[in-house]
Write an enzyme that holds these catalytic residues in place. Structure first.
Site, PDB file in Angstrom:
ATOM      1  N   ASP A 147       0.876  -1.172   0.000  1.00 17.51           N
ATOM      2  CA  ASP A 147       0.000   0.000   0.000  1.00 17.51           C
ATOM      3  C   ASP A 147       0.913   1.221   0.000  1.00 17.51           C
ATOM      4  OD1 ASP A 147      -2.107  -1.739   0.283  1.00 17.51           O
ATOM      5  OD2 ASP A 147      -2.683  -1.100   2.288  1.00 17.51           O
ATOM      6  N   HIS A 204       5.027  -7.362   0.196  1.00 14.18           N
ATOM      7  CA  HIS A 204       4.634  -8.661  -0.349  1.00 14.18           C
ATOM      8  C   HIS A 204       5.221  -8.870  -1.743  1.00 14.18           C
ATOM      9  CE1 HIS A 204       1.493  -9.564   2.780  1.00 14.18           C
ATOM     10  NE2 HIS A 204       1.696  -8.269   2.996  1.00 14.18           N
ATOM     11  N   SER A 206       8.820   3.994   4.636  1.00 17.89           N
ATOM     12  CA  SER A 206       9.959   4.151   3.752  1.00 17.89           C
ATOM     13  C   SER A 206       9.539   3.950   2.305  1.00 17.89           C
ATOM     14  CB  SER A 206      11.076   3.181   4.142  1.00 17.89           C
ATOM     15  OG  SER A 206      12.285   3.577   3.544  1.00 17.89           O
TER      16      SER A 206
END
Length: 284
Positions: free
Chosen positions: A90, A147, A250
């Protein structure tokens, strides 16, 4: 003027010392104090807790536990199809496009080298010559587990020492060579799309970068590039599987080989990304 002061100040304060101190505080299980800090953070950054397994601040024993919170099963469906890659996080697109003459776009007027990004390894950088890259920024409000965009076999991991500038859009537009000068962890996978690099870039106040196969990579940091080879090990990750996480926000930079992938047409700088949704397809 204020923006210039914000950027200039980052050259002056002790980046690593401050980040490691915050890391210790974030790891502390301080009861009511931890819960108070978490609640303030949720309110300030307007964090959407509806998708989290635990939506209440009091459910988290430490700030780190909250920041790396897991999501409810099924809240991020993974795009189907062997020819499709999924968004790994995200966040929001910072930049994406072709790797031209070994250079990646950081921001308007700022490029940086793939070789530097990957720790100075010329042969590794050549695997991505004339390929494509995408940079995704994770804001404080975002889900901070990373992921796999596709199924892959881990070949190599590289720790690259560096500074800890912020990686927000303001700093990216004003600090030259930002992603190739900050501390980072590079993971190289062999995939059905060819070689893929996933670069986890550290930043100010980022207290830790972890991978699922090695645990905490940093801290402690170091002053030299360090490489782990996994060619003789069977570390295979499926599309959508967790591969790492940040403790505080980050950036992830991904590199692909020449003519390997085509980005989803709507992708452009500032576009919001949702982990698991369509990111790119195998090139025709």
């Amino acid at each position: 003027m204020l923006d210039k002061i914000k950027v200039a100040a980052q050259y002056c304060f002790p980046q690593h010392g401050l980040s490691r101190l915050v890391g210790k505080l974030a790891q502390a299980e301080a009861g009511k104090l931890s819960h108070w800090i978490i609640k303030k953070f949720i309110n300030h950054y307007q964090v959407d807790m509806n998708d989290a397994v635990h939506s209440e601040a009091n459910a988290y024993p430490s700030f780190n536990a909250f920041f790396t919170r897991p999501l409810k099963p099924g809240t991020r469906p993974i795009v189907e199809g062997d020819n499709k890659l999924a968004h790994p996080v995200d966040g929001a697109v910072s930049q994406l496009g072709p790797i031209q003459h070994g250079q990646l776009i950081q921001a308007k007027g700022h490029d940086y080298s793939a070789r530097e990004l990957l720790g100075g390894n010329k042969a590794l950088a050549e695997e991505f010559s004339d390929g494509d890259f995408a940079t995704i920024y994770l804001a404080p409000k975002d889900y901070h587990r990373i992921h796999m965009p596709c199924k892959g076999k881990l070949r190599k991991m590289v720790y690259v020492p560096g500074q800890l500038f912020s990686v927000n859009p303001l700093t990216a537009a004003n600090v030259p060579n930002l992603f190739a000068r900050n501390e980072r962890v590079v993971a190289i996978f062999d995939t059905e799309f060819g070689p893929m690099a996933m670069v986890l870039v550290g930043a100010t106040i980022v207290a830790s970068i972890e991978t699922i196969w090695s645990g905490t990579v940093t801290p402690p940091g170091g002053k030299q590039v360090f490489t782990w080879d996994y060619q003789d090990q069977e570390i295979n990750l499926d599309k959508g599987a967790e591969m790492g996480r940040f403790k505080l926000g980050s950036t992830v930079v991904m590199l692909f080989a020449k003519d390997a992938i085509e980005f989803e047409q709507s992708l452009a700088p500032t576009v919001t990304t949702v982990m698991g949704t369509h990111f790119a397809s195998k090139a025709e």
